[in-house]
Every structure is written in structure tokens, then in C-alpha cells.
Motif scaffolding. Structure first.
Motif, mmCIF file in Angstrom:
data_model
loop_
_atom_site.group_PDB
_atom_site.id
_atom_site.type_symbol
_atom_site.label_atom_id
_atom_site.label_comp_id
_atom_site.label_asym_id
_atom_site.label_seq_id
_atom_site.Cartn_x
_atom_site.Cartn_y
_atom_site.Cartn_z
ATOM 1 N N LEU A 312 53.430 42.243 38.018
ATOM 2 C CA LEU A 312 54.151 42.104 39.281
ATOM 3 C C LEU A 312 53.177 41.356 40.491
ATOM 4 N N PRO A 313 53.347 40.791 41.490
ATOM 5 C CA PRO A 313 52.489 40.129 42.283
ATOM 6 C C PRO A 313 51.507 40.975 42.917
ATOM 7 N N ASN A 314 50.305 40.561 42.829
ATOM 8 C CA ASN A 314 49.108 41.386 43.471
ATOM 9 C C ASN A 314 48.750 42.442 42.449
ATOM 10 N N LYS A 317 46.331 39.724 38.242
ATOM 11 C CA LYS A 317 46.402 38.797 37.029
ATOM 12 C C LYS A 317 45.267 37.583 37.330
ATOM 13 N N SER A 318 45.167 37.190 38.315
ATOM 14 C CA SER A 318 44.092 35.954 38.780
ATOM 15 C C SER A 318 42.989 36.559 38.780
ATOM 16 N N THR A 319 42.477 37.942 39.167
ATOM 17 C CA THR A 319 41.460 38.555 39.058
ATOM 18 C C THR A 319 40.763 38.529 37.600
ATOM 19 N N PHE A 320 41.642 38.985 36.699
ATOM 20 C CA PHE A 320 41.403 39.102 35.531
ATOM 21 C C PHE A 320 41.228 38.046 34.788
ATOM 22 N N ILE A 331 42.447 33.993 44.607
ATOM 23 C CA ILE A 331 42.741 35.536 44.590
ATOM 24 C C ILE A 331 42.927 35.889 46.122
ATOM 25 N N ALA A 332 43.902 36.988 46.232
ATOM 26 C CA ALA A 332 43.809 37.115 47.653
ATOM 27 C C ALA A 332 45.053 38.542 47.612
ATOM 28 N N PRO A 333 44.591 39.300 48.927
ATOM 29 C CA PRO A 333 45.208 40.534 48.576
ATOM 30 C C PRO A 333 46.878 40.555 49.278
ATOM 31 N N TYR A 334 47.414 39.539 48.986
ATOM 32 C CA TYR A 334 48.909 39.499 49.321
ATOM 33 C C TYR A 334 49.866 38.989 48.126
ATOM 34 N N PRO A 335 50.785 39.323 47.936
ATOM 35 C CA PRO A 335 51.865 38.815 46.888
ATOM 36 C C PRO A 335 51.981 37.380 46.876
ATOM 37 N N PHE A 336 52.187 36.706 45.792
ATOM 38 C CA PHE A 336 52.786 35.240 45.433
ATOM 39 C C PHE A 336 51.659 34.473 45.961
ATOM 40 N N THR A 337 50.171 35.072 45.664
ATOM 41 C CA THR A 337 48.918 33.924 45.947
ATOM 42 C C THR A 337 49.174 32.905 44.873
ATOM 43 N N THR A 338 49.559 33.206 43.560
ATOM 44 C CA THR A 338 49.819 32.156 42.487
ATOM 45 C C THR A 338 51.205 31.798 42.466
ATOM 46 N N ASN A 425 45.113 47.950 35.206
ATOM 47 C CA ASN A 425 44.078 47.309 36.307
ATOM 48 C C ASN A 425 43.764 48.126 37.397
ATOM 49 N N LYS A 426 42.629 47.946 38.063
ATOM 50 C CA LYS A 426 42.346 48.485 39.296
ATOM 51 C C LYS A 426 41.977 50.162 39.058
ATOM 52 N N ALA A 427 41.374 50.327 37.935
ATOM 53 C CA ALA A 427 40.818 51.596 37.402
ATOM 54 C C ALA A 427 39.749 52.187 38.259
ATOM 55 N N ILE A 451 40.984 48.595 33.073
ATOM 56 C CA ILE A 451 39.929 48.005 33.480
ATOM 57 C C ILE A 451 39.742 47.951 34.895
ATOM 58 N N SER A 452 38.949 47.251 35.277
ATOM 59 C CA SER A 452 38.418 46.957 36.590
ATOM 60 C C SER A 452 38.008 45.567 36.714
ATOM 61 N N ALA A 453 39.345 44.600 36.994
ATOM 62 C CA ALA A 453 38.815 43.260 36.751
ATOM 63 C C ALA A 453 37.988 42.751 38.222
ATOM 64 N N MET A 454 38.181 43.616 39.098
ATOM 65 C CA MET A 454 37.306 43.021 40.495
ATOM 66 C C MET A 454 35.740 43.564 40.072
HETATM 67 N N1 LIG Z 1 40.258 47.593 43.750
HETATM 68 C C1 LIG Z 1 40.436 46.509 42.834
HETATM 69 N N2 LIG Z 1 41.408 45.659 43.506
HETATM 70 C C2 LIG Z 1 41.492 44.427 42.566
HETATM 71 C C3 LIG Z 1 41.065 44.467 41.404
HETATM 72 N N3 LIG Z 1 41.730 43.393 40.658
HETATM 73 C C4 LIG Z 1 42.400 42.690 41.652
HETATM 74 N N4 LIG Z 1 42.053 43.374 42.840
HETATM 75 C C5 LIG Z 1 42.690 42.978 44.192
HETATM 76 O O1 LIG Z 1 44.109 42.707 44.118
HETATM 77 C C6 LIG Z 1 44.401 41.741 45.173
HETATM 78 C C7 LIG Z 1 45.439 40.699 44.329
HETATM 79 O O2 LIG Z 1 44.539 40.014 43.389
HETATM 80 P P1 LIG Z 1 45.228 38.807 42.475
HETATM 81 O O3 LIG Z 1 44.339 38.521 41.489
HETATM 82 O O4 LIG Z 1 45.173 37.855 43.552
HETATM 83 O O5 LIG Z 1 46.507 39.388 41.896
HETATM 84 P P2 LIG Z 1 47.738 38.493 41.420
HETATM 85 O O6 LIG Z 1 48.212 39.412 40.463
HETATM 86 O O7 LIG Z 1 47.132 37.501 40.817
HETATM 87 O O8 LIG Z 1 48.741 38.376 42.611
HETATM 88 P P3 LIG Z 1 50.007 37.190 42.654
HETATM 89 O O9 LIG Z 1 49.070 35.668 42.167
HETATM 90 O O10 LIG Z 1 50.115 37.223 43.986
HETATM 91 O O11 LIG Z 1 50.771 37.291 41.705
HETATM 92 C C8 LIG Z 1 43.007 41.065 45.577
HETATM 93 O O12 LIG Z 1 42.744 41.414 46.715
HETATM 94 C C9 LIG Z 1 42.073 41.617 44.486
HETATM 95 O O13 LIG Z 1 40.626 41.492 45.046
HETATM 96 C C10 LIG Z 1 40.391 45.642 40.746
HETATM 97 O O14 LIG Z 1 40.389 46.011 39.499
HETATM 98 N N5 LIG Z 1 40.128 46.741 41.636
#
Ligand SMILES: Nc1nc2c(ncn2[C@@H]2O[C@H](COP(=O)(O)OP(=O)(O)OP(=O)(O)O)[C@@H](O)[C@H]2O)c(=O)[nH]1
Ligand SMILES: [Mg+2]
Length: 479
Positions: A312-314, A317-320, A331-338, A425-427, A451-454
Motif C-alpha cells: 500500500l502507499p507509504n 517500499k522505497s525505503t526498503f 522517500i517521503a511521509p505521504y502516499p504516492f511518492t513513487t 516493515n516499521k518493526a 524489518i526496519s527499513a529506516m
Molecule cells: N519508523 C519507520 N518509518 C519508516 C520505515 N520505513 C519507511 N518509513 C517511513 O515511511 C514513510 C514512507 O516511506 P516510503 O519508502 O516513501 O514509502 P512507499 O511505500 O515507497 O510509499 P509510496 O511511494 O507512496 O507508495 C517515510 O516517511 C519513511 O521515512 C521504517 O522502517 N520505520
């Protein structure tokens, strides 16, 4: 004091004006001055050029920003579907000439053949990732006409349409085609058939029609009209003059350098020596070049990678993708960044590599094209395995997973049968993530890696599992 300040303002404004009016001249001037300053050991922001350093950094930052945008792929729009009209070159006409010498002013025929029209090919390249650079129309050059002294015309140069690997090519028939561009050879044949069928027509009409048909395939020296028996001979030759009609185009370009012929150039016309016979001693006619194939193609790019990230958005995925590969997605904290698929490569320490595609976020109803779901779903289809990226900090991550599975199945039944892995993600989000993980584990048999991609935690476990799966798939596909 006031005069000094005023002079400084004037200097600044003069620099700004000249920077706008004569950017190239100023740029080279400024660059050479900057070189001088750096060779003399001064830093870039040295007070000596304080009034101009502002202009330099402005120009520099603009250049740097545009380069950055280009590398991120933002400079060019991503295009994954295109319709193209393709026309191969026409063959050149044969020549009507005769050898002449002082002894023999009416020597034997010497006309060369016309050259073949250029073909059109489609080539796959891994260097490009979008159909953006593909034009709407392609036309290969015509073949050259034959010349005297049996000199044949040059063949038309072949044209190549370069598309990314993963492009599907399909022929289609637009409505306008029926009237405007029906192959005239076919048309001629039809006329020919009708001529025999319609008994009501007079002999004179048939003669005129035959002459029209013949003049499509042959040219005559001015003033020459073929006699009855020669017309019959030419009519019999026509089927051999027709260009071979190509097969229906429908293929998939899956590897770099793959090349397919899509439109064949027309045959060149034969020179007058080809019409020499015991009856025709001085042939005053030659073959006309045949038209090249014209067709319409639909190009559809579907990303091919070893693993496709679905979520799903946010979800992260991109962070991973950024954590595991060489890619630098936004990478951004809003949906449909990619909004466009982005392919990266994971390099393992033993030099084994695999590709991974970040696919834009899918939402409920994507299979009905909600959130331009169709555009995104087409990039899920052809990945070898699927990696579901699930946000553990969400309300009900197991529902997110269900939504994704449902959408994929509704778009293309059987799509979820591909080898799959859940990257939870975001464990790092504390108790809520931990509790959600436990529930998610109970809800599915698909392997889960928290995992925690961040924070880049447990990433290697996920990539090792992905590798195992891809190795198995590759081994099975080569068997
Ligand atoms: N706490 C936490 N935040 C994360 C983690 N991975 C990603 N985020 C945050 O989640 C938000 C969305 O991350 P993206 O990687 O842009 O998400 P996405 O799935 O690619 O989103 P879309 O491109 O919109 O589909 C960003 O603000 C990231 O910093 C994580 O492991 N832990
Ligand atoms: Mg993203």
C-alpha cells in the motif's frame, strides 16, 4: 559611507543584469576567474569575488539541480504505453536504358534494378527504462532507383526503434487504415479478380482495368504502349512482383539486444534486361519499386525484475529499496511518492546480483483502475517473485495484506501464486508493531521477515531469503 554602499549595490545589480542577458559569455568569464582564484589558493567564497560569487553559485546550483533531476529520472516523463505508426521504405524503380556505342546505337538493355526499401526493426536495450524517447511515427528511407550500365540502386537504410527490455509489441488496426492505406498490391489483385467475375463489363473496360493494374507494377518508356500479348505476359508476372506480406506482429522483448523485424521494405523494381525475351528484343519497360509495409504498433512496457515490491502507499517500499540496493528512490511521509516503477540491483558480497523493482503503491480497487491501479499493476505481472511490504505500524496490517492479494488476483488470476515473501516493515515502532506482527503471523503461511527499513535492521535476513527464492526460480526456469 553612503556613497560606498551605493556603489556596491550598483556593482551587484550590474552583475545580475549581465548574467541574465549574456549567460554563456559571463559563465566562461566567471569560470576562468574562479579557476584563477582556486589556483591562487583562494576558497570559492573568497571576499575578492564576493559580489559575483552569488551569481556563480546560482548558475552552479541550477546546473547541479538539473543534473540531479535527470539522474532521478524526473527530467523526463515516464511513459509505459505508446502507439506508433511504422512505414518501411519503398523499393526503387528499375531503369530502362540501353548500351550505346559508336558501332551500335541500339545496344542491349542495361537498366539496373531498384534498391530495396529500408526495413524497420525493434530493438530492446537495457540502457533505457521508459518509452518516452519513442516517436509516434517511423519511416525507413526508400531504395534508390536503378541506373544505366546495369548499376543497381542502393538499398534503403534500416531503421531501428529502441525500446526498454520488458516491452510488449502488438500490431493493431486503426479505423482510418481501411480507406487510406490498403496495400495497393492487394487492391490490384481484388480488381483483377473482379474483372473476371463481372461478365457484364465490356472487353474495353477490362482492357483499361488491366492496363491500370499493370501500370502499378511496371513503368514504360514514354510513348510506348504494350501490345495485347505483352500485356498478358505482364499480368502473369504480377504475383511474383508482389511483396511478401509480413506476419502479424506480436512479441515480447525480454532480453537486452533482442531485435525483431516489424516492417519489411518494398522490393526494388527489375531493370529492363529482365524483360528481354525472344519476342521482346528491346524492352522499353522496367519494374516499379513495391511499397514497404505500413502498420500500427502498440508498445507496452512491463517492468521485469527478479523481485517486485508490492504494498500500500507509504508502507516503506522505497525505503526498503534504498536500504538493499544501489537505487536512490524518493522517500517521503505521504502516499504516492513513487509514481513510476524504479528498478535497483542488489549486490551480494560474492558478486551474485538480483534486480528489485519498486512498484507504486496499490490501493483498494486498483484492479478497477482506482488510483490509476492498472498502470501500476502491469508492472507487477512479470517479476519472478513478489515481496509484499506491509506497514506493521498500521491499524490492521493483515487486512492490508488481504487487500493486496485480492487486488492482484482480481487484476490477473493466479498472480499471487508467484513465490512470495512478506517484509513486515516499521518493526521499530514499538509495542503496536510487535502485537501486529504476531497477529499477521497467525493469518498467513507466507514467510514473514520483520524489518526496519529506516533503521536498516534485519535487512540481510530479508535479502538472503529473497536470494534463496530467486536462485530456486532461476534454476527451475533453466531446467
Ligand atoms: N519508523 C519507520 N518509518 C519508516 C520505515 N520505513 C519507511 N518509513 C517511513 O515511511 C514513510 C514512507 O516511506 P516510503 O519508502 O516513501 O514509502 P512507499 O511505500 O515507497 O510509499 P509510496 O511511494 O507512496 O507508495 C517515510 O516517511 C519513511 O521515512 C521504517 O522502517 N520505520
Ligand atoms: Mg515509494
Amino acid at each position: 559611507m553612503r556613497t560606498g554602499a551605493f556603489r556596491q549595490i550598483c556593482t551587484c545589480s550590474r552583475t545580475t543584469v549581465s548574467a541574465q542577458l549574456r549567460p554563456l559569455w559571463l559563465l566562461s568569464n566567471l569560470n576562468s576567474r574562479r579557476l584563477q582564484s582556486s589556483s591562487s589558493g583562494e576558497s570559492e567564497g573568497s571576499p575578492r569575488f564576493s559580489s559575483e560569487s552569488g551569481s556563480i553559485s546560482t548558475v552552479d546550483s541550477v546546473v547541479r539541480r538539473s543534473v540531479h533531476r535527470k539522474f532521478l529520472g524526473k527530467g523526463q516523463p515516464f511513459v509505459d504505453f505508446k502507439r506508433v505508426k511504422v512505414t518501411a521504405g519503398k523499393g526503387g524503380d528499375g531503369a530502362i536504358t540501353f548500351f550505346k556505342s559508336s558501332r551500335n546505337p541500339f545496344g542491349p538493355p542495361s537498366g539496373g534494378n531498384g534498391g530495396r526499401g529500408g526495413n524497420v526493426f525493434i530493438v530492446a536495450s537495457k540502457e533505457i527504462t521508459s518509452l518516452n524517447g519513442v516517436q509516434n511515427r517511423y519511416a525507413a528511407p526508400d531504395g534508390g532507383p536503378g541506373q544505366g550500365k546495369q548499376m543497381h540502386g542502393a538499398d534503403g537504410k534500416d531503421t531501428e526503434i529502441v525500446v526498454p527490455v520488458g516491452t510488449q509489441v502488438r500490431q493493431f488496426e486503426p479505423h482510418e487504415r481501411k480507406d487510406s492505406t490498403t496495400d495497393d498490391a492487394e487492391e490490384g489483385n481484388e480488381n483483377d479478380m473482379n474483372a473476371f467475375e463481372d461478365e457484364a463489363r465490356s472487353e474495353e473496360d477490362i482492357k483499361i482495368e488491366n492496363m491500370e493494374l499493370i501500370s502499378k507494377f511496371y513503368k514504360f518508356r514514354s510513348g510506348y504502349t504494350p501490345q495485347e500479348d505483352r500485356m498478358q505476359m505482364l499480368l502473369e508476372r504480377i504475383p511474383y512482383e508482389q511483396s511478401t506480406t509480413g506476419q502479424f506482429v506480436d512479441f515480447d522483448l525480454t532480453s537486452d539486444g533482442e531485435r525483431h523485424l516489424v516492417a519489411q521494405g518494398g522490393k526494388g523494381g527489375q531493370g529492363n534486361p529482365h524483360f528481354l525475351s525472344s519476342e521482346i528484343r528491346g524492352p522499353a519497360l522496367a519494374g516499379k519499386g513495391r511499397p514497404g509495409t505500413t502498420l500500427w504498433l502498440e508498445l507496452e512496457l512491463k517492468t521485469i525484475a527478479d523481485a517486485g515490491l508490492v504494498g500500500l502507499p507509504n508502507a516503506g517500499k522505497s525505503t526498503f529499496l534504498a536500504a538493499v540496493s544501489n537505487a536512490h528512490p524518493r522517500i517521503a511521509p505521504y502516499p504516492f511518492t513513487t509514481l513510476n516503477p524504479y528498478v535497483g540491483t542488489i549486490d551480494f558480497p560474492d558478486f551474485w546480483t538480483m534486480t528489485i523493482a519498486d512498484i507504486p503503491g496499490l490501493i483498494e480497487g486498483a484492479h478497477r483502475n482506482v488510483g490509476i491501479g492498472h498502470r501500476f499493476l502491469r508492472h507487477v505481472e512479470r517479476n519472478r517473485m513478489l515481496v509484499y511490504v506491509i506497514d506493521l505500524a498500521g491499524k490492521a496490517p493483515w487486512r492490508d495484506f488481504e487487500v493486496l492479494m485480492r487486488e492482484l488476483e482480481a487484476y490477473k488470476p493466479g498472480l499471487t501464486n508467484k513465490p512470495s515473501l512478506i517484509v513486515a516493515n516499521k518493526a521499530d515502532m514499538g509495542k503496536i508493531a510487535k502485537d501486529n506482527l504476531e497477529i499477521l503471523k497467525c493469518k498467513t503461511n507466507v514467510p514473514i521477515v520483520p524489518i526496519s527499513a529506516m533503521e536498516r535492521k534485519n535487512i540481510t535476513k530479508a535479502t538472503d531469503l529473497m536470494r534463496q527464492m530467486v536462485e530456486k526460480i532461476r534454476a527451475e526456469s533453466t531446467d
